[in-house]
Design an enzyme around this catalytic site. Structure first.
Site, PDB file in Angstrom:
ATOM      1  N   ALA A 102     -59.242  -1.089-126.854  1.00 12.14           N
ATOM      2  CA  ALA A 102     -60.072  -2.251-127.173  1.00 12.14           C
ATOM      3  C   ALA A 102     -61.450  -1.747-127.589  1.00 12.14           C
ATOM      4  O   ALA A 102     -61.874  -0.664-127.169  1.00 12.14           O
ATOM      5  CB  ALA A 102     -60.174  -3.157-125.957  1.00 12.14           C
ATOM      6  N   GLY A 158     -56.007  -0.059-124.838  1.00  9.93           N
ATOM      7  CA  GLY A 158     -55.307  -1.102-125.584  1.00  9.93           C
ATOM      8  C   GLY A 158     -54.407  -0.550-126.681  1.00  9.93           C
ATOM      9  O   GLY A 158     -53.430  -1.203-127.069  1.00  9.93           O
ATOM     10  N   GLU A 161     -51.313   0.217-124.959  1.00  9.38           N
ATOM     11  CA  GLU A 161     -50.681  -1.065-124.596  1.00  9.38           C
ATOM     12  C   GLU A 161     -50.034  -1.724-125.810  1.00  9.38           C
ATOM     13  O   GLU A 161     -48.977  -2.356-125.701  1.00  9.38           O
ATOM     14  CB  GLU A 161     -51.722  -1.984-123.965  1.00  9.38           C
ATOM     15  CG  GLU A 161     -52.185  -1.457-122.610  1.00  9.38           C
ATOM     16  CD  GLU A 161     -53.320  -2.275-122.024  1.00  9.38           C
ATOM     17  OE1 GLU A 161     -54.413  -2.291-122.628  1.00  9.38           O
ATOM     18  OE2 GLU A 161     -53.124  -2.904-120.980  1.00  9.38           O
ATOM     19  N   GLU A 198     -58.897   3.092-118.674  1.00 10.30           N
ATOM     20  CA  GLU A 198     -59.834   2.002-118.356  1.00 10.30           C
ATOM     21  C   GLU A 198     -60.580   2.222-117.046  1.00 10.30           C
ATOM     22  O   GLU A 198     -61.706   1.765-116.882  1.00 10.30           O
ATOM     23  CB  GLU A 198     -59.102   0.658-118.318  1.00 10.30           C
ATOM     24  CG  GLU A 198     -58.711   0.114-119.689  1.00 10.30           C
ATOM     25  CD  GLU A 198     -57.382   0.643-120.200  1.00 10.30           C
ATOM     26  OE1 GLU A 198     -56.830   1.598-119.599  1.00 10.30           O
ATOM     27  OE2 GLU A 198     -56.892   0.098-121.206  1.00 10.30           O
TER      28      GLU A 198
HETATM   29  N1  CAA Z   1     -64.129   1.273-128.923  1.00 11.56           N
HETATM   30  C1  CAA Z   1     -65.122   1.380-129.820  1.00 11.56           C
HETATM   31  N2  CAA Z   1     -65.414   2.533-130.473  1.00 11.56           N
HETATM   32  C2  CAA Z   1     -64.668   3.621-130.195  1.00 11.56           C
HETATM   33  C3  CAA Z   1     -63.602   3.585-129.247  1.00 11.56           C
HETATM   34  C4  CAA Z   1     -63.337   2.335-128.603  1.00 11.56           C
HETATM   35  N3  CAA Z   1     -62.340   2.200-127.716  1.00 11.56           N
HETATM   36  N4  CAA Z   1     -63.048   4.817-129.187  1.00 11.56           N
HETATM   37  C5  CAA Z   1     -63.728   5.586-130.042  1.00 11.56           C
HETATM   38  N5  CAA Z   1     -64.702   4.883-130.664  1.00 11.56           N
HETATM   39  C6  CAA Z   1     -65.678   5.335-131.655  1.00 11.56           C
HETATM   40  C7  CAA Z   1     -66.740   6.217-131.007  1.00 11.56           C
HETATM   41  O1  CAA Z   1     -67.751   5.428-130.411  1.00 11.56           O
HETATM   42  C8  CAA Z   1     -67.201   7.017-132.185  1.00 11.56           C
HETATM   43  O2  CAA Z   1     -68.118   6.234-132.938  1.00 11.56           O
HETATM   44  P1  CAA Z   1     -69.513   6.898-133.467  1.00 11.56           P
HETATM   45  O3  CAA Z   1     -69.068   7.982-134.414  1.00 11.56           O
HETATM   46  O4  CAA Z   1     -70.192   5.745-134.132  1.00 11.56           O
HETATM   47  O5  CAA Z   1     -70.190   7.429-132.265  1.00 11.56           O
HETATM   48  C9  CAA Z   1     -65.947   7.190-133.031  1.00 11.56           C
HETATM   49  O6  CAA Z   1     -65.034   6.183-132.594  1.00 11.56           O
HETATM   50  C10 CAA Z   1     -65.284   8.535-132.828  1.00 11.56           C
HETATM   51  O7  CAA Z   1     -65.101   8.711-131.428  1.00 11.56           O
HETATM   52  P2  CAA Z   1     -65.472  10.090-130.673  1.00 11.56           P
HETATM   53  O8  CAA Z   1     -66.657  10.728-131.324  1.00 11.56           O
HETATM   54  O9  CAA Z   1     -65.559   9.780-129.209  1.00 11.56           O
HETATM   55  O10 CAA Z   1     -64.175  10.943-131.023  1.00 11.56           O
HETATM   56  P3  CAA Z   1     -63.538  12.129-130.155  1.00 11.56           P
HETATM   57  O11 CAA Z   1     -62.472  12.707-131.003  1.00 11.56           O
HETATM   58  O12 CAA Z   1     -64.600  13.022-129.623  1.00 11.56           O
HETATM   59  O13 CAA Z   1     -62.865  11.396-128.876  1.00 11.56           O
HETATM   60  C11 CAA Z   1     -61.528   9.696-127.774  1.00 11.56           C
HETATM   61  C12 CAA Z   1     -61.776  10.516-129.072  1.00 11.56           C
HETATM   62  C13 CAA Z   1     -61.064  10.644-126.665  1.00 11.56           C
HETATM   63  C14 CAA Z   1     -60.415   8.691-128.111  1.00 11.56           C
HETATM   64  C15 CAA Z   1     -62.824   8.992-127.364  1.00 11.56           C
HETATM   65  O14 CAA Z   1     -63.366   8.323-128.484  1.00 11.56           O
HETATM   66  C16 CAA Z   1     -62.638   7.988-126.270  1.00 11.56           C
HETATM   67  O15 CAA Z   1     -62.488   8.347-125.111  1.00 11.56           O
HETATM   68  N6  CAA Z   1     -62.655   6.676-126.633  1.00 11.56           N
HETATM   69  C17 CAA Z   1     -62.564   5.603-125.673  1.00 11.56           C
HETATM   70  C18 CAA Z   1     -61.136   5.415-125.216  1.00 11.56           C
HETATM   71  C19 CAA Z   1     -61.053   4.301-124.190  1.00 11.56           C
HETATM   72  O16 CAA Z   1     -61.737   4.314-123.179  1.00 11.56           O
HETATM   73  N7  CAA Z   1     -60.172   3.313-124.443  1.00 11.56           N
HETATM   74  C20 CAA Z   1     -59.987   2.202-123.538  1.00 11.56           C
HETATM   75  C21 CAA Z   1     -60.796   1.040-123.983  1.00 11.56           C
HETATM   76  S1  CAA Z   1     -60.792  -0.305-122.821  1.00 11.56           S
HETATM   77  C22 CAA Z   1     -59.359  -1.153-123.145  1.00 11.56           C
HETATM   78  O17 CAA Z   1     -58.587  -0.813-124.017  1.00 11.56           O
HETATM   79  C23 CAA Z   1     -59.180  -2.377-122.244  1.00 11.56           C
HETATM   80  C24 CAA Z   1     -57.873  -3.096-122.394  1.00 11.56           C
HETATM   81  O18 CAA Z   1     -56.921  -2.867-121.652  1.00 11.56           O
HETATM   82  C25 CAA Z   1     -57.700  -4.144-123.364  1.00 11.56           C
END
Ligand code: CAA
Length: 237
Positions: free
Chosen positions: A65, A109, A112, A132
């Site tokens: 998400a 998500g 999921e 999460e």
């Molecule tokens: N939402 C919004 N933006 C996101 C994102 C997310 N879930 N995941 C990555 N991005 C964005 C980053 O902010 C970044 O943007 P900027 O370049 O503007 O800073 C861009 O995508 C690239 O990301 P990274 O620089 O972090 O890339 P990486 O290769 O170093 O890492 C990753 C990749 C491990 C996937 C890391 O981005 C990460 O941990 N992302 C978050 C994953 C996460 O926590 N997902 C769960 C979300 S909550 C959810 O999904 C709730 C639900 O059940 C509905």
């Protein structure tokens, strides 16, 4: 005009939907989930389509998400606005087979969404996690329900409570995915599988999908009765 966040391509009897927010690793915001839902329902209604593939990029199926937009939401925003329920659950209304073709990150998500598909084909680069807990959240798009049903309580608890990431081989071993293929072959493999499925009888495919989902969602007794009714009903055509 900005580029669509979901691309549709029709290949024979298969509709291929590609998530496209490359700068955000296909983070799932409302616009993307609205478009995805609209495409899914339209393909489901289209008699020329027999199966659907959902895919992302080489780097990410979807990183979850959209955390950036979620940051400011309050309890009342998500409760009254029916976050998730309002547009993530459209996929449950699709009666045709839906295949997830996953390369790279399928996190939160994104994982999921893959779990909500009927078959998951993973590239060797695929990585699955429900992280999460790191945000003091919980998997809220069906993850706490579908993951244990898919891989069992022990592995699901481990993934949800520790944010453990599974690689493609582990995901295959645990039953989260159906097949693993080399990255370069992912799209062709998913399309070939979808085309094969799309060539079969649509009423039979729908009956199978509905029956297997009953096994997933209902008690064994209710599921077996449902399956038997579906079997008998096949003899009507
Ligand atoms: N939402 C919004 N933006 C996101 C994102 C997310 N879930 N995941 C990555 N991005 C964005 C980053 O902010 C970044 O943007 P900027 O370049 O503007 O800073 C861009 O995508 C690239 O990301 P990274 O620089 O972090 O890339 P990486 O290769 O170093 O890492 C990753 C990749 C491990 C996937 C890391 O981005 C990460 O941990 N992302 C978050 C994953 C996460 O926590 N997902 C769960 C979300 S909550 C959810 O999904 C709730 C639900 O059940 C509905």
């Amino acid at each position: 005009m900005s580029e669509p966040v979901v691309h549709l391509q029709v290949q024979g009897r298969v509709g291929v939907l590609t998530l496209h927010r490359p700068e955000q690793l296909n983070a799932l915001n409302d616009e993307l989930m609205d478009r995805l839902g609209e495409h899914l329902l339209a393909l489901d209604q289209d008699p020329a389509i027999g199966a659907i593939v959902i895919t992302g990029s080489d780097k990410a199926f979807a990183a979850g998400a959209d955390i950036a937009v979620m940051a400011d939401w309050t309890y009342m925003d998500v409760y009254q606005g029916q976050f998730i329920t309002r547009n993530w659950e459209t996929i449950r209304r699709v009666r045709k087979p839906v295949i997830a073709a996953v390369a790279g990150y399928a996190m939160g998500g994104g994982c999921e969404l893959a779990l909500a598909c009927d078959i998951v084909v993973a590239a060797e680069s695929a990585q699955f996690a429900l992280p999460e807990i790191k945000l003091a959240m919980l998997p809220g798009a069906g993850g706490t329900q579908r993951l244990p049903r898919a891989i069992g309580k022990a592995k699901a608890m481990d993934m949800c409570l520790s944010a453990r990431m599974l690689n493609a081989q582990e995901a295959d071993r645990y039953g989260l995915v159906s097949r693993v293929v080399p990255d370069a072959e992912l799209q062709a493999a998913a399309l070939k599988l979808a085309s094969q499925i799309a060539g079969y009888s649509m009423p039979a495919l729908m009956a199978i999908k509905e029956s297997v989902n009953r096994a997933f969602e209902a008690s064994l007794t209710e599921g077996i009765l449902f399956e038997r009714r579906e079997l008998h009903a096949r003899f009507a055509s």
